[in-house]
Design a protein around this motif. Structure first.
Motif, PDB file in Angstrom:
ATOM      1  N   ARG A   1      -2.834  -2.953   3.208  1.00 36.09           N
ATOM      2  CA  ARG A   1      -1.904  -2.639   4.296  1.00 36.09           C
ATOM      3  C   ARG A   1      -0.588  -3.383   4.107  1.00 36.09           C
ATOM      4  O   ARG A   1       0.485  -2.804   4.264  1.00 36.09           O
ATOM      5  CB  ARG A   1      -2.537  -2.969   5.649  1.00 36.09           C
ATOM      6  CG  ARG A   1      -1.640  -2.562   6.809  1.00 36.09           C
ATOM      7  CD  ARG A   1      -2.277  -2.751   8.170  1.00 36.09           C
ATOM      8  NE  ARG A   1      -2.705  -4.113   8.398  1.00 36.09           N
ATOM      9  CZ  ARG A   1      -3.953  -4.493   8.620  1.00 36.09           C
ATOM     10  NH1 ARG A   1      -4.923  -3.600   8.631  1.00 36.09           N
ATOM     11  NH2 ARG A   1      -4.251  -5.742   8.832  1.00 36.09           N
ATOM     12  N   GLU A   2      -0.670  -4.657   3.754  1.00 35.98           N
ATOM     13  CA  GLU A   2       0.548  -5.443   3.556  1.00 35.98           C
ATOM     14  C   GLU A   2       1.373  -4.914   2.389  1.00 35.98           C
ATOM     15  O   GLU A   2       2.594  -4.843   2.470  1.00 35.98           O
ATOM     16  CB  GLU A   2       0.191  -6.918   3.329  1.00 35.98           C
ATOM     17  CG  GLU A   2      -0.287  -7.611   4.578  1.00 35.98           C
ATOM     18  CD  GLU A   2      -0.849  -8.993   4.311  1.00 35.98           C
ATOM     19  OE1 GLU A   2      -0.765  -9.477   3.156  1.00 35.98           O
ATOM     20  OE2 GLU A   2      -1.388  -9.596   5.264  1.00 35.98           O
TER      21      GLU A   2
ATOM     22  N   ASP B   1      -6.508  -5.920   4.513  1.00 37.55           N
ATOM     23  CA  ASP B   1      -5.200  -6.495   4.833  1.00 37.55           C
ATOM     24  C   ASP B   1      -4.246  -6.450   3.646  1.00 37.55           C
ATOM     25  O   ASP B   1      -3.062  -6.151   3.805  1.00 37.55           O
ATOM     26  CB  ASP B   1      -5.349  -7.937   5.312  1.00 37.55           C
ATOM     27  CG  ASP B   1      -5.971  -8.022   6.697  1.00 37.55           C
ATOM     28  OD1 ASP B   1      -5.961  -6.992   7.407  1.00 37.55           O
ATOM     29  OD2 ASP B   1      -6.452  -9.107   7.059  1.00 37.55           O
TER      30      ASP B   1
ATOM     31  N   ILE C   1       7.040   0.427   2.085  1.00 35.57           N
ATOM     32  CA  ILE C   1       7.754   1.238   3.075  1.00 35.57           C
ATOM     33  C   ILE C   1       9.016   0.511   3.537  1.00 35.57           C
ATOM     34  O   ILE C   1      10.091   1.112   3.657  1.00 35.57           O
ATOM     35  CB  ILE C   1       6.837   1.556   4.289  1.00 35.57           C
ATOM     36  CG1 ILE C   1       5.689   2.470   3.855  1.00 35.57           C
ATOM     37  CG2 ILE C   1       7.625   2.168   5.429  1.00 35.57           C
ATOM     38  CD1 ILE C   1       6.124   3.834   3.353  1.00 35.57           C
ATOM     39  N   ARG C   2       8.926  -0.784   3.773  1.00 33.89           N
ATOM     40  CA  ARG C   2      10.089  -1.567   4.182  1.00 33.89           C
ATOM     41  C   ARG C   2      11.188  -1.488   3.115  1.00 33.89           C
ATOM     42  O   ARG C   2      12.355  -1.299   3.424  1.00 33.89           O
ATOM     43  CB  ARG C   2       9.689  -3.020   4.437  1.00 33.89           C
ATOM     44  CG  ARG C   2      10.801  -3.868   5.011  1.00 33.89           C
ATOM     45  CD  ARG C   2      10.405  -5.292   5.365  1.00 33.89           C
ATOM     46  NE  ARG C   2       9.138  -5.745   4.902  1.00 33.89           N
ATOM     47  CZ  ARG C   2       7.954  -5.823   5.570  1.00 33.89           C
ATOM     48  NH1 ARG C   2       7.838  -5.568   6.626  1.00 33.89           N
ATOM     49  NH2 ARG C   2       6.846  -6.223   5.127  1.00 33.89           N
TER      50      ARG C   2
ATOM     51  N   GLU D   1      -3.887   1.453   9.155  1.00 29.97           N
ATOM     52  CA  GLU D   1      -3.812   0.528  10.283  1.00 29.97           C
ATOM     53  C   GLU D   1      -5.194   0.010  10.686  1.00 29.97           C
ATOM     54  O   GLU D   1      -5.347  -1.158  11.015  1.00 29.97           O
ATOM     55  CB  GLU D   1      -3.140   1.211  11.475  1.00 29.97           C
ATOM     56  CG  GLU D   1      -2.971   0.330  12.683  1.00 29.97           C
ATOM     57  CD  GLU D   1      -2.083  -0.885  12.429  1.00 29.97           C
ATOM     58  OE1 GLU D   1      -2.374  -1.948  13.022  1.00 29.97           O
ATOM     59  OE2 GLU D   1      -1.122  -0.786  11.644  1.00 29.97           O
TER      60      GLU D   1
ATOM     61  N   LEU E   1      -2.073   7.108   7.955  1.00 31.61           N
ATOM     62  CA  LEU E   1      -1.530   5.950   8.663  1.00 31.61           C
ATOM     63  C   LEU E   1      -2.590   5.290   9.547  1.00 31.61           C
ATOM     64  O   LEU E   1      -2.655   4.060   9.643  1.00 31.61           O
ATOM     65  CB  LEU E   1      -0.288   6.348   9.467  1.00 31.61           C
ATOM     66  CG  LEU E   1       0.916   6.773   8.631  1.00 31.61           C
ATOM     67  CD1 LEU E   1       2.039   7.289   9.519  1.00 31.61           C
ATOM     68  CD2 LEU E   1       1.412   5.642   7.751  1.00 31.61           C
TER      69      LEU E   1
ATOM     70  N   GLU F   1       3.009  -1.736   3.599  1.00 30.81           N
ATOM     71  CA  GLU F   1       4.110  -2.058   4.512  1.00 30.81           C
ATOM     72  C   GLU F   1       5.335  -2.551   3.750  1.00 30.81           C
ATOM     73  O   GLU F   1       6.463  -2.194   4.084  1.00 30.81           O
ATOM     74  CB  GLU F   1       3.657  -3.100   5.536  1.00 30.81           C
ATOM     75  CG  GLU F   1       2.710  -2.543   6.576  1.00 30.81           C
ATOM     76  CD  GLU F   1       2.120  -3.629   7.473  1.00 30.81           C
ATOM     77  OE1 GLU F   1       2.358  -4.837   7.243  1.00 30.81           O
ATOM     78  OE2 GLU F   1       1.395  -3.257   8.416  1.00 30.81           O
ATOM     79  N   GLU F   2       5.130  -3.368   2.734  1.00 27.67           N
ATOM     80  CA  GLU F   2       6.249  -3.875   1.938  1.00 27.67           C
ATOM     81  C   GLU F   2       6.947  -2.743   1.196  1.00 27.67           C
ATOM     82  O   GLU F   2       8.179  -2.699   1.127  1.00 27.67           O
ATOM     83  CB  GLU F   2       5.763  -4.946   0.953  1.00 27.67           C
ATOM     84  CG  GLU F   2       6.849  -5.500   0.071  1.00 27.67           C
ATOM     85  CD  GLU F   2       8.039  -6.083   0.836  1.00 27.67           C
ATOM     86  OE1 GLU F   2       9.181  -5.899   0.357  1.00 27.67           O
ATOM     87  OE2 GLU F   2       7.841  -6.691   1.899  1.00 27.67           O
TER      88      GLU F   2
END
Length: 191
Positions: free
Chosen positions: A79-80, A76, A86-87, A71, A67, A83-84
């Protein structure tokens, strides 16, 4: 307690009228959610395993290190994308929790709640998909009675989902939003 016993169905229909819910729409939507539940769970496990494997591949087996890498050092785009993913997993987790909470509500129904919960669980929620003959034997029911109780169970599930579980989730989310708003308001006034 045969096919002619429509007391439970009449009670559920009365609840629909009290909540101003169209029975047919309720039944179809509840059945749709139940029918995809098993596949959603299967898919979620697969996606969670993929995310886990990707983290190990990029960052080793230590989740904290992975993580921190994502971070601090990851591009980018990576990471994006992470994040998507995980969301998406969390959104699916909320749906699964909604179904689980709704099933608890169904179980609490005073007239055959345990039976309705068992029918829904065996028909839609367990990993193993039973054949009709197995269901009838497990539940010790005649075919016509089984389909009557299954319809009642699906309608009760729908009433519990839209009448209780979803409103509770909305209330929780509004509370979280207000807490966040209060936190940001307090932070903006700090010296």
């Amino acid at each position: 307690m045969g096919r002619n016993n429509a007391h439970a169905l009449n009670s559920i229909r009365m609840l629909c009228r009290m909540q101003q819910v169209d029975e047919k729409v309720l039944y179809e939507r509840a059945k749709l959610i139940l029918s995809i539940y098993r596949d959603v769970c299967w898919s979620t496990v697969g996606r969670a395993d993929e995310v886990h494997d990707e983290l190990i591949c990029y960052c080793g087996s230590n989740l904290d290190s992975a993580l921190i890498y994502l971070e601090t050092f990851a591009p980018d785009e990576a990471r994006e994308r992470f994040e998507e993913r995980i969301r998406s997993l969390f959104e699916t987790k909320w749906i699964i929790e909604l179904v689980e909470n709704t099933m608890l509500r169904v179980r609490d129904y005073p007239n055959r709640g345990d039976l309705y919960c068992e029918i829904l669980s065996k028909c839609y929620l367990t990993c193993f998909k039973y054949r009709e003959s197995e269901l009838l034997e497990l539940l010790n029911m005649e075919r016509s009675t089984f389909y009557d109780r299954k319809k009642e169970a699906i309608m009760l599930f729908g009433l519990s989902l839209w009448g209780s579980s979803i409103p509770k989730l909305k209330q929780f989310l509004v509370g979280c939003e207000e807490d966040l708003s209060d936190t940001f308001d307090e932070a903006s006034y700090s010296p």
